[in-house]
Design an enzyme around this catalytic site. Sequence first.
Site, short mmCIF file in Angstrom:
data_model
loop_
_atom_site.label_atom_id
_atom_site.label_comp_id
_atom_site.label_asym_id
_atom_site.label_seq_id
_atom_site.Cartn_x
_atom_site.Cartn_y
_atom_site.Cartn_z
N GLY A 221 2.42 -2.07 -9.44
CA GLY A 221 1.06 -1.86 -9.94
C GLY A 221 0.02 -2.38 -8.96
O GLY A 221 0.35 -2.62 -7.80
N ASN A 222 -1.19 -2.50 -9.42
CA ASN A 222 -2.23 -3.10 -8.57
C ASN A 222 -3.20 -3.87 -9.45
O ASN A 222 -3.07 -3.89 -10.66
CB ASN A 222 -2.94 -2.01 -7.74
N ARG A 223 -4.16 -4.52 -8.82
CA ARG A 223 -5.01 -5.48 -9.55
C ARG A 223 -6.24 -4.85 -10.20
O ARG A 223 -7.12 -5.57 -10.66
CB ARG A 223 -5.49 -6.55 -8.58
N SER A 224 -6.34 -3.53 -10.24
CA SER A 224 -7.53 -2.92 -10.84
C SER A 224 -7.65 -3.32 -12.32
O SER A 224 -6.68 -3.27 -13.07
CB SER A 224 -7.41 -1.40 -10.73
N ALA A 288 -7.44 3.38 -9.74
CA ALA A 288 -6.68 2.96 -8.56
C ALA A 288 -5.26 3.50 -8.74
O ALA A 288 -4.38 2.82 -9.28
CB ALA A 288 -6.68 1.45 -8.45
#
Length: 416
Positions: A221-224, A288
């Site tokens: 995943g990512n930090r969005s 994102a």
Amino acid sequence: MTVSGSLHGKTIVLGVTGSIAAFKAVILARRLIERGATVLPVLTAGATRFVGAVTFSGITGQKVAADMWDPEFAGEMHVALAERADLVVVAPTTADLLARAATGRADDLLAALILCARSPVLLAPAMHPRMWDHPAVRANVASLRGQGRIDLVGPASGAVASGESGLGRMVEPEEIVRAIEARLGSSPVPAPVQLHDLSGYRLVISAGPTQEAIDPVRFLGNRSSGKMGFALATRAIARGAEVTLVAGPVSQTTPSGVIRIDVTSALEMKGALESAMPGADALIMAAAVADFRPVHASAIKWKKGHAPQALQLVENPDVLAGLGEARGEARRPVLVGFALETGDREHVIAEARGKRVRKKVDLIVANAAHIALGGDDTEVFLVDETEATAVGHMSKSDSADAILDRTVQLLKQSAS
Ligand code: CTP
């Protein structure tokens, strides 16, 4: 557009000079228009290095005056503008404009117009605290006050562009509006009159991260946080749009009036967007989207001690580029992408320019990753075919309004 408000029927010349605070003049223009004023923007040569003329003409619906020698203009521009003005405000005012106003110079359109004005003139200084403190600037301020023709609002104390602190920061647009209302004898309205410039438009907005399953409990995943996309949806609804929000896994509350479709992976987001897009006037792709996903998502949980030797990844389809390709030469839907980059301002803008062309979209909103990710504030650049406009460091809600202002312009252009 607004037809009533505390400044209804008033014409305000908004002078803008070359300071980093020039982006706040855009917000000031919006606030004045929300209160019913007609805003005539006058930019010095320095101002156009910070914010493009097209931003001001788009927001005010008026031609930007910048060149006193414009041969297209019949008559004397500085006289004509001064005569139309119920008030002249210069925000931001640099030390240079302050000096020119104090000594009665008329060496560009704005200085000449100030000299010609019979209306109240209000200057909102913005400069480094050491400049504001300089005896020459103090003398100019004293001289202006002594002449009694021009008022100052601010400056305020706080952080300036260099990161240092002190007196020199331009006061916030809301305070300038109050100062204008006081001078024009208008009583402030409790809440600004809302712009409804997106009524009749259907917008699709994507928000948040995507999660790419590794096994039933783990993902890439990512930090969005989704805050930007949700701020866009909130503001778009408030401005009259019909909004479909395609959201990755986030813990944001659904803005009232929005149709929300929740998705998890990039492939799901692609599917949801493709079904939401037919008939939409614009897409704002703030999500994102993960660039890669594991080739195989394990159906059972990977147990400790049995970690795979390597995680094999495959690239996800680029949803925005796919929609750009499918649009071809057509002008609708308007496509707005985001670019989250690390590095300095030049690098961020250069990457955004490349992405705009590669993905065949109208506008890229470029973010600096260290400010934007997860926070309530952001600092964006709007990169279109001709210019990169700095919108400045502000709340995601105010940034959303700036992005929607430009989207409205693009929607109007794509209809003509
Ligand atoms: N985007 C998309 N589909 C992807 C990846 C990105 O639609 N698979 C969209 C994003 O929503 C954003 C824009 O493309 O609006 C740019 O995303 P970004 O992650 O900044 O760029 P990438 O295309 O992933 O390029 P890079 O990894 O080189 O930065």
